[in-house]
Design a protein around this motif. Structure first.
Motif, PDB file in Angstrom:
ATOM      1  N   HIS A   1       0.836  -1.208   0.000  1.00  0.00           N
ATOM      2  CA  HIS A   1       0.000   0.000   0.000  1.00  0.00           C
ATOM      3  C   HIS A   1       0.866   1.252   0.000  1.00  0.00           C
ATOM      4  O   HIS A   1       0.598   2.203  -0.756  1.00  0.00           O
ATOM      5  CB  HIS A   1      -0.929  -0.016   1.213  1.00  0.00           C
ATOM      6  CG  HIS A   1      -2.005   1.026   1.157  1.00  0.00           C
ATOM      7  ND1 HIS A   1      -1.790   2.332   1.518  1.00  0.00           N
ATOM      8  CD2 HIS A   1      -3.320   0.946   0.769  1.00  0.00           C
ATOM      9  CE1 HIS A   1      -2.903   3.018   1.360  1.00  0.00           C
ATOM     10  NE2 HIS A   1      -3.849   2.207   0.910  1.00  0.00           N
ATOM     11  N   ASP A   2       1.907   1.271   0.831  1.00  0.00           N
ATOM     12  CA  ASP A   2       2.812   2.429   0.892  1.00  0.00           C
ATOM     13  C   ASP A   2       3.539   2.624  -0.436  1.00  0.00           C
ATOM     14  O   ASP A   2       3.774   3.757  -0.861  1.00  0.00           O
ATOM     15  CB  ASP A   2       3.832   2.258   2.015  1.00  0.00           C
ATOM     16  CG  ASP A   2       3.210   2.370   3.403  1.00  0.00           C
ATOM     17  OD1 ASP A   2       2.047   2.808   3.485  1.00  0.00           O
ATOM     18  OD2 ASP A   2       3.888   2.025   4.391  1.00  0.00           O
ATOM     19  N   PHE A   3       3.888   1.515  -1.093  1.00  0.00           N
ATOM     20  CA  PHE A   3       4.581   1.587  -2.379  1.00  0.00           C
ATOM     21  C   PHE A   3       3.697   2.271  -3.420  1.00  0.00           C
ATOM     22  O   PHE A   3       4.164   3.124  -4.191  1.00  0.00           O
ATOM     23  CB  PHE A   3       4.957   0.184  -2.851  1.00  0.00           C
ATOM     24  CG  PHE A   3       5.804   0.157  -4.094  1.00  0.00           C
ATOM     25  CD1 PHE A   3       7.185   0.184  -4.001  1.00  0.00           C
ATOM     26  CD2 PHE A   3       5.221   0.100  -5.361  1.00  0.00           C
ATOM     27  CE1 PHE A   3       7.975   0.163  -5.149  1.00  0.00           C
ATOM     28  CE2 PHE A   3       5.987   0.082  -6.503  1.00  0.00           C
ATOM     29  CZ  PHE A   3       7.373   0.109  -6.403  1.00  0.00           C
ATOM     30  N   ILE A   4       2.419   1.908  -3.432  1.00  0.00           N
ATOM     31  CA  ILE A   4       1.480   2.539  -4.365  1.00  0.00           C
ATOM     32  C   ILE A   4       1.385   4.036  -4.089  1.00  0.00           C
ATOM     33  O   ILE A   4       1.421   4.858  -5.014  1.00  0.00           O
ATOM     34  CB  ILE A   4       0.090   1.882  -4.264  1.00  0.00           C
ATOM     35  CG1 ILE A   4       0.151   0.436  -4.769  1.00  0.00           C
ATOM     36  CG2 ILE A   4      -0.960   2.678  -5.046  1.00  0.00           C
ATOM     37  CD1 ILE A   4      -1.101  -0.377  -4.504  1.00  0.00           C
ATOM     38  N   ALA A   5       1.269   4.398  -2.818  1.00  0.00           N
ATOM     39  CA  ALA A   5       1.183   5.821  -2.438  1.00  0.00           C
ATOM     40  C   ALA A   5       2.424   6.583  -2.896  1.00  0.00           C
ATOM     41  O   ALA A   5       2.327   7.720  -3.384  1.00  0.00           O
ATOM     42  CB  ALA A   5       0.995   5.941  -0.929  1.00  0.00           C
ATOM     43  N   LYS A   6       3.589   5.968  -2.754  1.00  0.00           N
ATOM     44  CA  LYS A   6       4.837   6.613  -3.183  1.00  0.00           C
ATOM     45  C   LYS A   6       4.882   6.775  -4.696  1.00  0.00           C
ATOM     46  O   LYS A   6       5.355   7.803  -5.197  1.00  0.00           O
ATOM     47  CB  LYS A   6       6.038   5.795  -2.701  1.00  0.00           C
ATOM     48  CG  LYS A   6       6.286   5.879  -1.200  1.00  0.00           C
ATOM     49  CD  LYS A   6       7.412   4.954  -0.765  1.00  0.00           C
ATOM     50  CE  LYS A   6       7.593   4.980   0.746  1.00  0.00           C
ATOM     51  NZ  LYS A   6       8.611   4.004   1.196  1.00  0.00           N
ATOM     52  N   GLN A   7       4.401   5.774  -5.423  1.00  0.00           N
ATOM     53  CA  GLN A   7       4.375   5.868  -6.889  1.00  0.00           C
ATOM     54  C   GLN A   7       3.456   6.991  -7.348  1.00  0.00           C
ATOM     55  O   GLN A   7       3.771   7.738  -8.288  1.00  0.00           O
ATOM     56  CB  GLN A   7       3.927   4.542  -7.499  1.00  0.00           C
ATOM     57  CG  GLN A   7       4.895   3.396  -7.295  1.00  0.00           C
ATOM     58  CD  GLN A   7       6.262   3.680  -7.886  1.00  0.00           C
ATOM     59  OE1 GLN A   7       7.239   3.892  -7.152  1.00  0.00           O
ATOM     60  NE2 GLN A   7       6.361   3.685  -9.180  1.00  0.00           N
ATOM     61  N   LEU A   8       2.333   7.129  -6.675  1.00  0.00           N
ATOM     62  CA  LEU A   8       1.406   8.211  -7.010  1.00  0.00           C
ATOM     63  C   LEU A   8       2.009   9.574  -6.682  1.00  0.00           C
ATOM     64  O   LEU A   8       1.848  10.540  -7.438  1.00  0.00           O
ATOM     65  CB  LEU A   8       0.091   8.015  -6.259  1.00  0.00           C
ATOM     66  CG  LEU A   8      -0.749   6.802  -6.682  1.00  0.00           C
ATOM     67  CD1 LEU A   8      -1.882   6.562  -5.704  1.00  0.00           C
ATOM     68  CD2 LEU A   8      -1.302   6.993  -8.100  1.00  0.00           C
TER      69      LEU A   8
ATOM     70  N   GLU B   1       4.643  14.759  -8.423  1.00  0.00           N
ATOM     71  CA  GLU B   1       5.821  15.626  -8.496  1.00  0.00           C
ATOM     72  C   GLU B   1       6.243  15.885  -9.941  1.00  0.00           C
ATOM     73  O   GLU B   1       6.710  16.979 -10.280  1.00  0.00           O
ATOM     74  CB  GLU B   1       6.989  14.993  -7.731  1.00  0.00           C
ATOM     75  CG  GLU B   1       6.817  14.985  -6.220  1.00  0.00           C
ATOM     76  CD  GLU B   1       7.923  14.212  -5.524  1.00  0.00           C
ATOM     77  OE1 GLU B   1       8.919  13.861  -6.201  1.00  0.00           O
ATOM     78  OE2 GLU B   1       7.796  13.944  -4.308  1.00  0.00           O
ATOM     79  N   LYS B   2       6.085  14.871 -10.786  1.00  0.00           N
ATOM     80  CA  LYS B   2       6.491  14.997 -12.194  1.00  0.00           C
ATOM     81  C   LYS B   2       5.411  15.641 -13.060  1.00  0.00           C
ATOM     82  O   LYS B   2       5.605  15.838 -14.259  1.00  0.00           O
ATOM     83  CB  LYS B   2       6.834  13.615 -12.756  1.00  0.00           C
ATOM     84  CG  LYS B   2       8.081  13.002 -12.125  1.00  0.00           C
ATOM     85  CD  LYS B   2       8.340  11.607 -12.675  1.00  0.00           C
ATOM     86  CE  LYS B   2       9.578  10.989 -12.050  1.00  0.00           C
ATOM     87  NZ  LYS B   2       9.821   9.606 -12.548  1.00  0.00           N
ATOM     88  N   GLY B   3       4.259  15.940 -12.468  1.00  0.00           N
ATOM     89  CA  GLY B   3       3.183  16.591 -13.205  1.00  0.00           C
ATOM     90  C   GLY B   3       2.357  15.653 -14.068  1.00  0.00           C
ATOM     91  O   GLY B   3       1.636  16.106 -14.968  1.00  0.00           O
ATOM     92  N   LYS B   4       2.436  14.345 -13.792  1.00  0.00           N
ATOM     93  CA  LYS B   4       1.657  13.382 -14.581  1.00  0.00           C
ATOM     94  C   LYS B   4       0.172  13.480 -14.263  1.00  0.00           C
ATOM     95  O   LYS B   4      -0.674  13.162 -15.106  1.00  0.00           O
ATOM     96  CB  LYS B   4       2.139  11.953 -14.292  1.00  0.00           C
ATOM     97  CG  LYS B   4       3.493  11.613 -14.887  1.00  0.00           C
ATOM     98  CD  LYS B   4       3.829  10.144 -14.614  1.00  0.00           C
ATOM     99  CE  LYS B   4       5.128   9.749 -15.258  1.00  0.00           C
ATOM    100  NZ  LYS B   4       5.464   8.327 -15.011  1.00  0.00           N
TER     101      LYS B   4
END
Length: 283
Positions: A44-51, A56-59
């Motif tokens: 779950h934390d990994f998904i949050a970090k990916q989002l 941050e990259k403006g995606k």
């Protein structure tokens, strides 16, 4: 059932968390299950970090991140998947574990729901035979990393109904994936081609024809592959590669699918690739 709204994902590892993320990002309500609480939290934390990285990259904007996370819940209780329309199993590539999971899911999940497996090589017909709803069991093989790779390979078991496979494919397409349908034969389409190539790369290394970097560079520069086969094997996991080769060898009975002794030796030594810090290469 004409539409999937609630998806259950069994397993919060590399594949499971990727499937859960893509589902939640594309508007599905997703319940991610793992028996291991620490692994579930990490997923779950990994998904949050990916989002957060995408933000941050403006995606995407904060609203998209918030809605995606709101679509996702996590649980260590398999019974919480009882109301799912579709459950995608993404556990380890082990027949015994998968068969037991499907027997449990068949008892827990509502009878009209579809049960799908992310297996990369194990027979969907054999998995379905462990349930009382074989017509509602299908293969839904995502590629790694799931949020990046566009393909979903769908597999039709002997008893899989047309309605089931069409709904699975429609769901994959709503996730932004391109679907290729394969028959239920060992390795399906992708791994029937990919794994023998990786296995042959190990034989090339084993026989001293070239060193590891030479083999990978030859395939990258000579065949325009983005990753060399040995580098890719480390990324997939050497234990996973060996498991798939063993399924191919057993299921098809041809000596050309015999796993390379060097691949077997690396796995015996727990050199699994990137996830263990050492495979063909060190990380």
């Amino acid at each position: 059932m004409s539409e999937v709204k609630l998806i259950g994902v069994v397993g919060a590892g590399q594949m499971g968390r990727g499937i859960a993320q893509v589902g939640a990002m594309n508007g599905f309500k997703v319940i991610m299950f793992d028996i291991n609480a620490d692994g579930l939290k990490f997923g779950h934390d990994f998904i949050a970090k990916q989002l957060a990285k995408g933000l941050e990259k403006g995606k995407w904007d904060q609203g998209f991140v918030d809605s995606t996370l709101a679509n996702l819940t996590a649980t260590t209780d398999l019974k919480d998947l009882k109301d799912c329309d579709l459950v995608v199993e993404a556990a380890t590539e082990n027949k015994k574990i998968k068969f037991e999971l499907f027997r449990n899911l068949d008892e827990i999940v509502k009878p009209e729901a579809i049960l799908a497996s992310n297996t990369s090589s194990i027979s969907i017909t054999e998995i379905a035979a462990n349930t009382n709803r074989p017509e509602k069991v299908a293969g839904m093989h995502f590629m790694n990393p799931v949020p990046v790779m566009k393909l979903v390979e769908t597999i039709t078991g002997l008893e899989t109904s047309t309605e089931t496979i069409e709904l699975v494919e429609a769901t994959a397409q709503k996730m932004g994936k391109t679907v290729v349908r394969a028959d239920d034969v060992a390795g399906f389409a992708v791994n029937r081609i990919l794994m023998p190539m990786i296995n042959e790369a190990f034989y090339t290394l084993y026989e001293g024809i070239a060193d590891a970097k030479g083999i990978d560079n030859a395939m990258k520069l000579g065949c325009n592959q983005p990753m060399g086969p040995l580098e890719l094997a480390d990324f997939i996991g050497l234990d996973t590669c060996l498991a798939i080769m063993e399924v191919l060898h057993e299921g098809l009975g041809d000596t050309k699918y015999r796993p390379c002794p060097l691949l077997k030796k690396y796995v015996t030594a727990k050199r699994f690739g990137r996830k263990s810090g050492k495979g063909v290469y060190e990380y």
